[in-house]
Design an enzyme around this catalytic site. Sequence first.
Site, PDB file in Angstrom:
ATOM      1  N   HIS A  15      -5.779 -12.140  20.248  1.00  0.00           N
ATOM      2  CA  HIS A  15      -4.524 -11.767  20.929  1.00  0.00           C
ATOM      3  C   HIS A  15      -4.676 -10.452  21.695  1.00  0.00           C
ATOM      4  O   HIS A  15      -3.828 -10.113  22.519  1.00  0.00           O
ATOM      5  CB  HIS A  15      -3.364 -11.685  19.929  1.00  0.00           C
ATOM      6  CG  HIS A  15      -3.368 -10.457  19.071  1.00  0.00           C
ATOM      7  ND1 HIS A  15      -4.185 -10.299  17.973  1.00  0.00           N
ATOM      8  CD2 HIS A  15      -2.637  -9.314  19.145  1.00  0.00           C
ATOM      9  CE1 HIS A  15      -3.970  -9.127  17.414  1.00  0.00           C
ATOM     10  NE2 HIS A  15      -3.022  -8.499  18.103  1.00  0.00           N
ATOM     11  N   GLU A  53      -1.225   2.282  21.686  1.00  0.00           N
ATOM     12  CA  GLU A  53      -0.196   2.390  20.635  1.00  0.00           C
ATOM     13  C   GLU A  53      -0.461   3.542  19.674  1.00  0.00           C
ATOM     14  O   GLU A  53       0.421   3.951  18.941  1.00  0.00           O
ATOM     15  CB  GLU A  53      -0.032   1.091  19.842  1.00  0.00           C
ATOM     16  CG  GLU A  53       0.548  -0.052  20.670  1.00  0.00           C
ATOM     17  CD  GLU A  53       0.758  -1.312  19.855  1.00  0.00           C
ATOM     18  OE1 GLU A  53       0.163  -1.420  18.758  1.00  0.00           O
ATOM     19  OE2 GLU A  53       1.518  -2.188  20.301  1.00  0.00           O
ATOM     20  N   ARG A  78      -8.830 -12.345  14.025  1.00  0.00           N
ATOM     21  CA  ARG A  78      -8.273 -11.142  13.406  1.00  0.00           C
ATOM     22  C   ARG A  78      -8.028 -11.340  11.913  1.00  0.00           C
ATOM     23  O   ARG A  78      -8.537 -10.611  11.057  1.00  0.00           O
ATOM     24  CB  ARG A  78      -6.969 -10.762  14.101  1.00  0.00           C
ATOM     25  CG  ARG A  78      -6.075  -9.810  13.313  1.00  0.00           C
ATOM     26  CD  ARG A  78      -4.645  -9.910  13.812  1.00  0.00           C
ATOM     27  NE  ARG A  78      -3.731  -9.008  13.122  1.00  0.00           N
ATOM     28  CZ  ARG A  78      -3.000  -9.369  12.062  1.00  0.00           C
ATOM     29  NH1 ARG A  78      -3.117 -10.586  11.550  1.00  0.00           N
ATOM     30  NH2 ARG A  78      -2.173  -8.496  11.513  1.00  0.00           N
ATOM     31  N   GLU A  95      -4.412  -2.855  10.013  1.00  0.00           N
ATOM     32  CA  GLU A  95      -4.750  -3.500  11.287  1.00  0.00           C
ATOM     33  C   GLU A  95      -3.996  -2.731  12.354  1.00  0.00           C
ATOM     34  O   GLU A  95      -2.855  -3.027  12.665  1.00  0.00           O
ATOM     35  CB  GLU A  95      -4.349  -4.982  11.261  1.00  0.00           C
ATOM     36  CG  GLU A  95      -4.968  -5.779  12.393  1.00  0.00           C
ATOM     37  CD  GLU A  95      -4.180  -5.692  13.691  1.00  0.00           C
ATOM     38  OE1 GLU A  95      -4.371  -4.695  14.436  1.00  0.00           O
ATOM     39  OE2 GLU A  95      -3.374  -6.591  13.937  1.00  0.00           O
ATOM     40  N   SER A 121      -1.779   7.388  12.738  1.00  0.00           N
ATOM     41  CA  SER A 121      -1.070   7.294  11.460  1.00  0.00           C
ATOM     42  C   SER A 121      -2.023   6.983  10.316  1.00  0.00           C
ATOM     43  O   SER A 121      -1.865   7.493   9.196  1.00  0.00           O
ATOM     44  CB  SER A 121       0.023   6.220  11.546  1.00  0.00           C
ATOM     45  OG  SER A 121       1.002   6.574  12.507  1.00  0.00           O
ATOM     46  N   ILE A 132       4.696   6.547   7.738  1.00  0.00           N
ATOM     47  CA  ILE A 132       3.776   7.104   6.753  1.00  0.00           C
ATOM     48  C   ILE A 132       3.789   8.625   6.797  1.00  0.00           C
ATOM     49  O   ILE A 132       3.559   9.299   5.780  1.00  0.00           O
ATOM     50  CB  ILE A 132       2.337   6.556   6.974  1.00  0.00           C
ATOM     51  CG1 ILE A 132       1.409   6.944   5.821  1.00  0.00           C
ATOM     52  CG2 ILE A 132       1.781   7.038   8.308  1.00  0.00           C
ATOM     53  CD1 ILE A 132       1.789   6.308   4.509  1.00  0.00           C
ATOM     54  N   GLU A 133       4.105   9.184   7.981  1.00  0.00           N
ATOM     55  CA  GLU A 133       4.134  10.646   8.131  1.00  0.00           C
ATOM     56  C   GLU A 133       5.356  11.273   7.466  1.00  0.00           C
ATOM     57  O   GLU A 133       5.404  12.491   7.279  1.00  0.00           O
ATOM     58  CB  GLU A 133       4.129  11.023   9.615  1.00  0.00           C
ATOM     59  CG  GLU A 133       2.865  10.655  10.364  1.00  0.00           C
ATOM     60  CD  GLU A 133       2.889   9.236  10.921  1.00  0.00           C
ATOM     61  OE1 GLU A 133       1.962   8.874  11.673  1.00  0.00           O
ATOM     62  OE2 GLU A 133       3.854   8.484  10.606  1.00  0.00           O
ATOM     63  N   ASP A 135      -3.785 -15.526  15.070  1.00  0.00           N
ATOM     64  CA  ASP A 135      -5.058 -15.046  15.594  1.00  0.00           C
ATOM     65  C   ASP A 135      -6.076 -15.134  14.452  1.00  0.00           C
ATOM     66  O   ASP A 135      -6.200 -14.230  13.612  1.00  0.00           O
ATOM     67  CB  ASP A 135      -4.912 -13.603  16.080  1.00  0.00           C
ATOM     68  CG  ASP A 135      -6.181 -13.054  16.721  1.00  0.00           C
ATOM     69  OD1 ASP A 135      -7.265 -13.652  16.496  1.00  0.00           O
ATOM     70  OD2 ASP A 135      -6.099 -12.048  17.430  1.00  0.00           O
TER      71      ASP A 135
END
Length: 508
Positions: free
Chosen positions: A456, A315, A216, A306, A320, A290-291, A213
């Site tokens: 995308h 999503e 992007r 991204e 996060s 990451i949490e 893409d």
Amino acid sequence: MAAYTGDDVPALSDSDEEQWQSMEEGSEHITVPCLLCDRTLASVSETVQHCKADHGVDRGLDDYGYIKMINYIRNTKFSAESLLLTSNGPLPWDSDEYLKPALADDPLLQIDVEELSEVTAVTLSPAADDQVSLLLQRATQAEDRAQRAEEALARAMDDLHKLKLLAQGLVLNTDTSRGPSRSGAIAELREDEDEAYFSSYGHYSIHEEMLKDKVRTESYRDFMYRNMDIFKGKVVLDVGCGTGILSMFAAKAGARKVIAVDQSEIIYQAMDIVRSNKLEDTITLIKGRIEEIGLPVEKVDIIISEWMGYFLLFESMLDSVLYARDRYLAEDGLVYPDRCNISLAAVGDTQKHSDRIAFWDAVYDFKMTCMKKAVIPEPVVEMLKPETVISEPVVIRTIDCGSVTVSELEFTEDFSLKITASTFCTAIVGYFDIFFDKSCGNKVMFSTAPDCTKTHWKQTVFLLESPIPVKTGEELPGQITVHKNRKDPRALLITLDIAGRKQTYSLQ
């Protein structure tokens, strides 16, 4: 299925009545061998009375005990005298092997035990007083056992109810006591609950699609390469690094240290990619959410990610990024992209509406109209033909990634679409724009609008159940509500109220 009532019992046919009559007549001509002698009797009740009067035996076992006793006596030719001696000791037939019938079609085994006696005991003594005493004792014991069983069942039902309430609380994520700006539904998910999401990013094809893409990937590259002064000597955190492409852009842009985090299995390929490009001294890769992980630094200067999904927020990966911002970003730190818009526009495509909605009215000459109710709530992710857009776009939400909170990602907004063609509105299209603006001498942006280069993400199309007639120049009023699906926090529930027609869509 229709409910069954007593009035619904069908009448017997003539053949049914004849069969019942035949069965009843046949049941009158049975012979029952006595258990304890050679005598044959004409009925079960007569046999029981005979055993009681002539042999001094009165049956009173429970169902299984009765069956075992009958089979044991027939197998062993047990005498009445021996049977009387068992009254004070262990029962010799207390084994499951005696559940197997010793006599085929034994009439004594084809009766309802409760019809012969209401007392669950065996009395094997001719003394009436002793019989009564023993019967009363065993009846009391049986009553106590029943009472204890009833109490245990009540406790079990109570525990089950408590467990159900607990499960509902976990599934629906109804705990609102936690701070929305620092945590939220995504942050509170356990690793096993989120496994499917991260597993999907372990497949190579999805990363190939994203890398190919160009809109992007080249937007991120151009933003970093054209604004190297922002990255020079800085510590950068890449949330959801995937193959590590953004981390490598940041390293090439002059970052002193890049920490790349991803929970999916793709990170092992990212490690090889980083080593292949001799960037392992600059880029540190960490597998985990990451949490849940810890970083090798206390604070970072820049966060890149991204994180965008369909309709921008699908999503919920932005959650996060916001967690990382609040936990690790330095006071004067920057988040990129720093600004995003969500836009809506009206769509007029009667042919596509007919293909996807009216189609169900007649499928191979069968009516499947009920399928419409299942199909309409599913948004369609596709590249829309620009000529089917029949209104000016309207921005319904602007997100500042440096200050927005998780709770603000759920919202209700009123809007009005200015119609540009006299036709029928058959759907509403949603898309987003991404901006790399803050502190950038060379600003970069890209759009996923229908009239822009394909990405995308494509566009998200919300089909209306019934087309709405519109005219050029008029305003089509509406309201949109966006919130997470409490059962699946990564999914979105989107409710559109267009000119008084309300429909909820599930993006999952």
